[in-house]
Design a protein around this motif. Structure first.
Motif, PDB file in Angstrom:
ATOM      1  N   GLY A 268      -6.008  -6.023   4.938  1.00  0.00           N
ATOM      2  CA  GLY A 268      -6.749  -6.339   3.703  1.00  0.00           C
ATOM      3  C   GLY A 268      -6.916  -7.672   3.280  1.00  0.00           C
ATOM      4  O   GLY A 268      -6.032  -7.949   2.740  1.00  0.00           O
TER       5      GLY A 268
ATOM      6  N   ASN B 102      -2.335   5.253   6.367  1.00  0.00           N
ATOM      7  CA  ASN B 102      -2.403   5.150   4.888  1.00  0.00           C
ATOM      8  C   ASN B 102      -1.579   5.989   4.571  1.00  0.00           C
ATOM      9  O   ASN B 102      -0.917   6.498   3.433  1.00  0.00           O
ATOM     10  CB  ASN B 102      -3.399   5.499   3.867  1.00  0.00           C
ATOM     11  CG  ASN B 102      -4.553   3.874   4.130  1.00  0.00           C
ATOM     12  OD1 ASN B 102      -3.478   2.794   3.930  1.00  0.00           O
ATOM     13  ND2 ASN B 102      -5.957   4.175   2.549  1.00  0.00           N
TER      14      ASN B 102
ATOM     15  N   SER C 180      -7.786   2.550   9.170  1.00  0.00           N
ATOM     16  CA  SER C 180      -6.910   1.692   7.360  1.00  0.00           C
ATOM     17  C   SER C 180      -7.151   3.876   7.485  1.00  0.00           C
ATOM     18  O   SER C 180      -5.442   3.777   6.478  1.00  0.00           O
ATOM     19  CB  SER C 180      -7.634   1.507   6.461  1.00  0.00           C
ATOM     20  OG  SER C 180      -7.658   1.442   5.275  1.00  0.00           O
TER      21      SER C 180
ATOM     22  N   ARG D 260       0.206  -4.497   3.495  1.00  0.00           N
ATOM     23  CA  ARG D 260      -1.271  -3.754   3.912  1.00  0.00           C
ATOM     24  C   ARG D 260      -1.488  -5.269   4.278  1.00  0.00           C
ATOM     25  O   ARG D 260      -3.218  -6.011   3.499  1.00  0.00           O
ATOM     26  CB  ARG D 260      -2.355  -3.697   2.353  1.00  0.00           C
ATOM     27  CG  ARG D 260      -3.355  -2.881   3.267  1.00  0.00           C
ATOM     28  CD  ARG D 260      -4.054  -2.290   2.289  1.00  0.00           C
ATOM     29  NE  ARG D 260      -5.588  -1.628   2.586  1.00  0.00           N
ATOM     30  CZ  ARG D 260      -5.302  -0.436   2.226  1.00  0.00           C
ATOM     31  NH1 ARG D 260      -4.426   0.334   2.769  1.00  0.00           N
ATOM     32  NH2 ARG D 260      -6.280   0.685   2.549  1.00  0.00           N
TER      33      ARG D 260
ATOM     34  N   SER E 246       0.605  -1.462  -0.147  1.00  0.00           N
ATOM     35  CA  SER E 246      -0.285   0.293  -0.145  1.00  0.00           C
ATOM     36  C   SER E 246       0.901   1.444   0.277  1.00  0.00           C
ATOM     37  O   SER E 246       1.786   0.930   0.643  1.00  0.00           O
ATOM     38  CB  SER E 246      -0.946   0.024   1.098  1.00  0.00           C
ATOM     39  OG  SER E 246      -2.195   0.766   1.069  1.00  0.00           O
TER      40      SER E 246
END
Length: 534
Positions: A425, A503, A499, A422, A391
């Motif tokens: 996920g 990020n 999240s 990630r 990510s």
């Protein structure tokens, strides 16, 4: 006369048998009768309770000793059975191989080959122990070459590599880890409670799990796992330490096969609502990777609503016309966006037989190498592929001013300052349509962002299919500003915000932003001090 003699003979035999039975009974009573309490009772211990309570405590302690001793014997019997089974399988394997090579061999030759194989295996395992850092250390080039230990107690494991939970300490979650530590502890208790030669079992302490203090373990992946367990000793400030080593065996060839992917078509399914500009960037990468390089792709776009629908349709038609690409399907749903619903509809819309599905999002960038990984790691009825994507952090924070941001292909570098794995996920996945249908598909009642992918992932974990979970160097999540809608339920909103926080940038980069005023003040002082000196 004859009858009288026979009766006398039978009488004598009966008397002899009666006497013999009496003697045997007397011997049995003398051998098996319990000894008197005076001869059996041991000397009382210092500070030990006396009387009835003392004897009850002593009986309980003896009972616990015998229970552990019986458990130890059962464990040894089980191990001997396993060793016998393993030896039988080795003998059968050698016999089969010899029969295939030159017919049925002599029995002596078979026994000799099996013994050599067993001796070779034992020698290899001993060499693994000698190579590992068990008895002494080895010279290491730097601190980065150290293999750290984990420490553990009866309840917790304290770990440096925290995995998906991010917990520095936790109860072992994985079954293999729990079984590994339980087996080590049981083996240690068995060794402690097995009487040594010359020891009196009645005077030996009975060790139980409550005597275990802590253990440490570490794994050298090419050698084996080392365990050191510490128990309370017989006296204060005395301990018992046991060291075990689980050597790794030699490599075994399990499979050698040819995999032909020439006819493996992938149906890439993308759920979408608005975001026409993001879809245009997605199709730019799709043209290059899927059409020009791979050529075995079908694209299914499931669009929610009517807003920007004409733009999305125009992008697909332009792509079809410019590069002669016809393998796509556009499905429109006039309902609220639901990622799970869109992927479910897209998967069920395919009518051309069993096909490999790749569930994708519009902000995903992938390479042709990833598509090959998708084909190689999914197999109908056997395994599904859940890649861990890399990510991307916010490019504005990584590269500074907007004009310094390089093209997207140059941004996709796997480094700690550019992004992160990630591992929380589960949305991007490769699986065959038959497996998706048989598992029950998505929970279509979940609306909006998040939750549906974890639900499907857990279904596969609860099935007999192998879940291949591995980092993928060819799958990237492109950074975009994340908005968490107020309409989301509390749990989904919390997931969305977590999240969003992860990020933006790395821990170090966020720290530099947080302390930027102090850093700027320091730079001003440095500049001011330099100006005074000159």
């Amino acid at each position: 006369m004859f009858r009288r003699g026979l009766v006398a003979w039978v009488s004598r035999v009966g008397v002899v048998l009666t006497v013999a039975c009496c003697c045997l009974s007397l011997l049995y009573v003398l051998a098996c009768s319990p000894h008197s309490e005076e001869s059996q009772a041991p000397l009382p211990r210092a500070n030990a309770p006396t009387g009835k309570e003392g004897y009850q405590a002593l009986l309980q302690e003896r009972e616990e000793q015998h229970r552990h001793y019986i458990s130890s014997l059962k464990k040894q019997i089980s191990q001997l059975k396993e060793a016998l089974q393993e030896r039988s399988e080795q003998l059968k394997s050698v016999q089969d191989s010899l029969e295939r090579a030159a017919g049925a061999p002599p029995v002596g030759l078979l026994d000799g080959a099996a013994e050599r194989n067993h001796a070779d295996l034992q020698e290899f395992l001993r060499s693994q122990l000698g190579r590992a850092e068990v008895h002494s250390g080895v010279k290491l080039p730097s601190e980065y070459a150290v293999v750290p230990f984990e420490s553990f107690t009866l309840q917790k494991v304290y770990q440096l590599e925290m995995g998906l939970t991010r917990h520095p300490e936790e109860k072992p979650v994985r079954k293999d880890r729990r079984d590994e530590l339980s087996e080590t502890l049981e083996t240690a208790l068995q060794a402690l409670n097995t009487p040594r030669d010359g020891d009196n079992p009645q005077q030996q302490k009975a060790y139980s799990p409550s005597d275990f203090m802590e253990g440490i373990s570490r794994t050298e992946k090419d050698k084996g796992t080392l365990y050191e367990l510490t128990f309370k000793g017989d006296r204060s400030q005395e301990f018992r330490r046991l060291v075990f080593f689980r050597p790794f065996g030699p490599l075994m060839k399990v499979k050698n096969e040819r995999v032909d992917t020439a006819n493996m078509l992938i149906n890439i399914i993308v759920p979408l609502a608005k975001r026409a500009d993001k879809f245009r960037h997605f199709m730019h990468n799709f043209r290059e990777v899927c059409v020009r390089q791979d050529g075995r792709i079908h694209l299914t776009v499931v669009y929610f609503g009517k807003d920007q629908m004409s733009e999305v349709k125009g992008i697909l038609e332009n792509t079809s016309r410019e590069i002669n690409f016809k393998n796509f399907t556009l499905i429109q749903l006039n309902e609220e966006f639901s990622r799970g619903r869109g992927l479910d509809v897209g998967a069920r819309a395919w009518k051309g037989g069993n096909i490999l599905l790749f569930f994708c999002d519009v902000d995903i960038y992938f390479t042709a190498e990833f598509l090959d990984s998708c084909r190689l790691n999914a197999q109908p009825g056997k395994k599904v592929f859940y890649p861990v994507l890399f990510s991307q952090y916010n490019p504005s924070l990584i590269y500074g001013h907007h004009e310094n941001i390089p093209p997207i292909e140059q941004q996709l570098v796997i480094k700690k300052d550019t992004g992160f794995w990630r591992d929380f996920g589960f949305g991007m996945t490769c699986q065959y349509r038959s497996d998706f249908i048989n598992i029950g598909g998505f929970d279509v009642d979940i609306k909006g962002w998040g939750g549906e992918d974890v639900h499907l992932y857990r279904k596969y974990l609860h099935s007999n299919l192998l879940v291949v979970r591995a980092p993928s160097r060819g799958l990237f999540h492109l950074w975009h500003e994340k908005r968490c809608a107020d309409e989301l339920p509390p749990e989904q909103y919390k997931m969305c915000m977590q999240s969003k926080a992860m990020n933006e940038a790395s821990h170090g980069q966020l720290g530099m932003l947080f302390f930027r005023h102090e850093i700027e003040a320091h730079l001003r002082k440095q500049k001011h001090g330099t100006g005074k000196k000159t």
